[in-house]
Design a protein around this motif. Structure first.
Motif, PDB file in Angstrom:
ATOM      1  N   ILE A  80       0.656  -1.182  -0.307  1.00  0.00           N
ATOM      2  CA  ILE A  80      -0.043  -0.086   0.257  1.00  0.00           C
ATOM      3  C   ILE A  80       1.225   0.855  -0.287  1.00  0.00           C
ATOM      4  CG2 ILE A  80      -1.756   1.277   1.225  1.00  0.00           C
ATOM      5  CD1 ILE A  80      -2.941  -1.972   2.650  1.00  0.00           C
ATOM      6  N   TYR A  81       1.595   1.279   0.613  1.00  0.00           N
ATOM      7  CA  TYR A  81       3.212   2.218   0.627  1.00  0.00           C
ATOM      8  C   TYR A  81       3.805   2.430  -0.367  1.00  0.00           C
ATOM      9  CZ  TYR A  81       6.890   5.504   1.931  1.00  0.00           C
ATOM     10  OH  TYR A  81       7.380   6.195   2.523  1.00  0.00           O
ATOM     11  N   MET A  82       4.011   1.453  -1.029  1.00  0.00           N
ATOM     12  CA  MET A  82       4.204   1.965  -2.497  1.00  0.00           C
ATOM     13  C   MET A  82       3.281   2.503  -3.434  1.00  0.00           C
ATOM     14  SD  MET A  82       7.559   1.131  -2.511  1.00  0.00           S
ATOM     15  CE  MET A  82       8.552   0.184  -0.943  1.00  0.00           C
ATOM     16  N   GLN A  83       2.216   2.203  -3.203  1.00  0.00           N
ATOM     17  CA  GLN A  83       1.618   2.501  -3.651  1.00  0.00           C
ATOM     18  C   GLN A  83       0.623   4.174  -3.930  1.00  0.00           C
ATOM     19  OE1 GLN A  83      -1.531   0.125  -3.704  1.00  0.00           O
ATOM     20  NE2 GLN A  83      -0.496  -1.928  -5.176  1.00  0.00           N
ATOM     21  N   GLN A  84       0.582   4.387  -2.183  1.00  0.00           N
ATOM     22  CA  GLN A  84       0.237   5.305  -2.444  1.00  0.00           C
ATOM     23  C   GLN A  84       0.458   6.187  -1.261  1.00  0.00           C
ATOM     24  OE1 GLN A  84      -4.447   5.119  -1.643  1.00  0.00           O
ATOM     25  NE2 GLN A  84      -4.832   3.695  -1.346  1.00  0.00           N
ATOM     26  N   CYS A  85       1.895   6.159  -1.055  1.00  0.00           N
ATOM     27  CA  CYS A  85       2.596   6.909  -0.269  1.00  0.00           C
ATOM     28  C   CYS A  85       4.055   7.262  -0.730  1.00  0.00           C
ATOM     29  CB  CYS A  85       2.826   6.282   1.188  1.00  0.00           C
ATOM     30  SG  CYS A  85       1.553   5.842   2.092  1.00  0.00           S
ATOM     31  N   LEU A  86       4.313   6.935  -1.679  1.00  0.00           N
ATOM     32  CA  LEU A  86       6.095   6.609  -1.612  1.00  0.00           C
ATOM     33  C   LEU A  86       6.636   7.866  -2.308  1.00  0.00           C
ATOM     34  CD1 LEU A  86       8.338   4.218  -3.945  1.00  0.00           C
ATOM     35  CD2 LEU A  86       7.316   5.363  -4.961  1.00  0.00           C
ATOM     36  N   ALA A  87       5.422   8.442  -3.715  1.00  0.00           N
ATOM     37  CA  ALA A  87       5.465   9.607  -3.987  1.00  0.00           C
ATOM     38  C   ALA A  87       5.484  10.999  -3.086  1.00  0.00           C
ATOM     39  CB  ALA A  87       4.079  10.003  -5.267  1.00  0.00           C
ATOM     40  N   CYS A  88       4.584  11.319  -2.363  1.00  0.00           N
ATOM     41  CA  CYS A  88       5.600  11.768  -1.195  1.00  0.00           C
ATOM     42  C   CYS A  88       6.509  11.734  -0.122  1.00  0.00           C
ATOM     43  CB  CYS A  88       4.413  12.410  -0.797  1.00  0.00           C
ATOM     44  SG  CYS A  88       3.127  13.166  -2.227  1.00  0.00           S
ATOM     45  N   HIS A  89       6.845  10.259   0.257  1.00  0.00           N
ATOM     46  CA  HIS A  89       7.336  10.119   1.463  1.00  0.00           C
ATOM     47  C   HIS A  89       9.059   9.504   0.724  1.00  0.00           C
ATOM     48  CE1 HIS A  89       4.224  11.635   4.331  1.00  0.00           C
ATOM     49  NE2 HIS A  89       3.971  11.290   3.678  1.00  0.00           N
ATOM     50  N   GLY A  90       9.075   9.363  -0.463  1.00  0.00           N
ATOM     51  CA  GLY A  90       9.943   8.483  -0.802  1.00  0.00           C
ATOM     52  C   GLY A  90      10.715   7.087  -0.379  1.00  0.00           C
ATOM     53  N   ALA A  91      10.737   6.356  -1.636  1.00  0.00           N
ATOM     54  CA  ALA A  91      10.721   4.533  -1.480  1.00  0.00           C
ATOM     55  C   ALA A  91      11.753   4.243  -0.236  1.00  0.00           C
ATOM     56  CB  ALA A  91      11.664   3.992  -2.622  1.00  0.00           C
ATOM     57  N   LYS A  92      11.966   5.438   0.578  1.00  0.00           N
ATOM     58  CA  LYS A  92      13.162   4.310   2.323  1.00  0.00           C
ATOM     59  C   LYS A  92      12.874   5.441   3.291  1.00  0.00           C
ATOM     60  CE  LYS A  92      16.689   2.275  -0.672  1.00  0.00           C
ATOM     61  NZ  LYS A  92      18.434   2.875  -0.340  1.00  0.00           N
ATOM     62  N   MET A 139      -4.731  11.435   4.767  1.00  0.00           N
ATOM     63  CA  MET A 139      -3.388  10.752   3.656  1.00  0.00           C
ATOM     64  C   MET A 139      -4.637   9.373   2.768  1.00  0.00           C
ATOM     65  SD  MET A 139      -0.632  11.987   4.115  1.00  0.00           S
ATOM     66  CE  MET A 139      -0.826  13.121   4.627  1.00  0.00           C
ATOM     67  N   PRO A 140      -3.887   9.484   1.864  1.00  0.00           N
ATOM     68  CA  PRO A 140      -3.371  10.266   0.657  1.00  0.00           C
ATOM     69  C   PRO A 140      -3.687  11.747   0.763  1.00  0.00           C
ATOM     70  CG  PRO A 140      -3.710   8.575  -0.324  1.00  0.00           C
ATOM     71  CD  PRO A 140      -4.764   8.527   1.481  1.00  0.00           C
ATOM     72  N   PHE A 141      -2.198  12.365   0.104  1.00  0.00           N
ATOM     73  CA  PHE A 141      -2.302  13.963   0.439  1.00  0.00           C
ATOM     74  C   PHE A 141      -3.711  14.163  -1.161  1.00  0.00           C
ATOM     75  CE2 PHE A 141      -1.778  18.115  -1.295  1.00  0.00           C
ATOM     76  CZ  PHE A 141      -1.337  19.072   0.129  1.00  0.00           C
ATOM     77  N   THR A 142      -3.852  13.393  -1.895  1.00  0.00           N
ATOM     78  CA  THR A 142      -4.580  13.653  -2.797  1.00  0.00           C
ATOM     79  C   THR A 142      -6.024  13.156  -2.368  1.00  0.00           C
ATOM     80  OG1 THR A 142      -3.632  11.552  -4.167  1.00  0.00           O
ATOM     81  CG2 THR A 142      -3.029  13.474  -4.836  1.00  0.00           C
ATOM     82  N   SER A 143      -6.331  12.078  -1.456  1.00  0.00           N
ATOM     83  CA  SER A 143      -7.214  12.005  -1.127  1.00  0.00           C
ATOM     84  C   SER A 143      -7.738  11.370   0.209  1.00  0.00           C
ATOM     85  CB  SER A 143      -7.684  10.371  -2.468  1.00  0.00           C
ATOM     86  OG  SER A 143      -9.004  10.033  -1.427  1.00  0.00           O
ATOM     87  N   PRO A 144      -7.405  11.957   0.748  1.00  0.00           N
ATOM     88  CA  PRO A 144      -7.424  11.952   2.042  1.00  0.00           C
ATOM     89  C   PRO A 144      -8.634  10.735   2.775  1.00  0.00           C
ATOM     90  CG  PRO A 144      -8.238  14.573   2.707  1.00  0.00           C
ATOM     91  CD  PRO A 144      -7.750  13.848   0.767  1.00  0.00           C
TER      92      PRO A 144
END
Length: 193
Positions: A80-92, A139-144
């Motif tokens: 889920i993180y890789m799909q919804q969070c990675l773009a803003c919070h980074g891969a690591k 979260m995610p920022f675009t669709s809280p």
């Protein structure tokens, strides 16, 4: 102007404001205190929130009261993180457009000039339930508020696992999340007021 004169002017202005408000209430047909308790004043817009409207809002307490049913694993959370969070919070989880999420342990209480304090979930937040609450509401920022409770538990588990707070095989739910001991749990002192 002397201090006494300023105080006098302030007192006079406050008295005039109160008198003006009382005069308005008497002449404008504003509801009296007793009328307000008998029937509420209606403005012609809005509606009462139903229990169904409010069930999407969750605000758990640090001890877990108010957490919804559901569960999620670290492995589910990674997907889920890789799909919804990675773009803003980074891969690591290092941050980018969004805040850095992990690292920085011990930097808030440091006594040297080795760099700025790093404020993250890992270094600052005292309760894991706060992380769940924030992810669910914002979260995610675009669709809280769009993720299911299971997804929020899973993402919370993933972030806490990457911060070495819970094991990589952890499953979080309404019972286990409140038991998570955050590294900065005792880092806050009550205000001495």
């Amino acid at each position: 102007m002397s201090i006494i004169t300023k105080q006098t002017l302030v007192a006079l202005a406050a008295g005039l404001a109160c008198a003006g408000g009382a005069a308005w209430a008497q002449t404008s047909g504003a509801p009296s205190a007793s009328a307000a308790t008998e029937s509420p004043h209606h403005y012609g817009f809005g509606s009462n929130a139903s229990a169904d409207d409010l069930k999407q809002f969750v605000s758990p307490l640090p001890d877990g009261r108010g957490l919804p049913k559901g569960s999620g694993t670290v492995m589910q959370g990674e997907k889920i993180y890789m799909q919804q969070c990675l773009a803003c919070h980074g891969a690591k989880l290092e941050g980018g457009i969004g805040d850095r999420l992990i690292g920085g342990r011990g930097t808030l209480a440091k006594k040297t000039d080795s760099g700025p304090a790093i404020k993250t979930v890992e270094s600052y937040w005292p309760y894991a339930t706060t992380l769940f609450d924030y992810i669910k509401r914002a979260m995610p920022f675009t669709s809280p508020n769009s993720m299911s409770y299971d997804d929020v538990y899973a993402v919370t588990a993933y972030i806490l696992s990457k911060a070495n707070i819970v094991p990589q095989d952890a499953t979080l739910d309404q019972d286990s999340l409140a038991k998570v001991e955050m590294p900065n749990r005792n880092g806050f002192k009550p205000a001495d007021r």
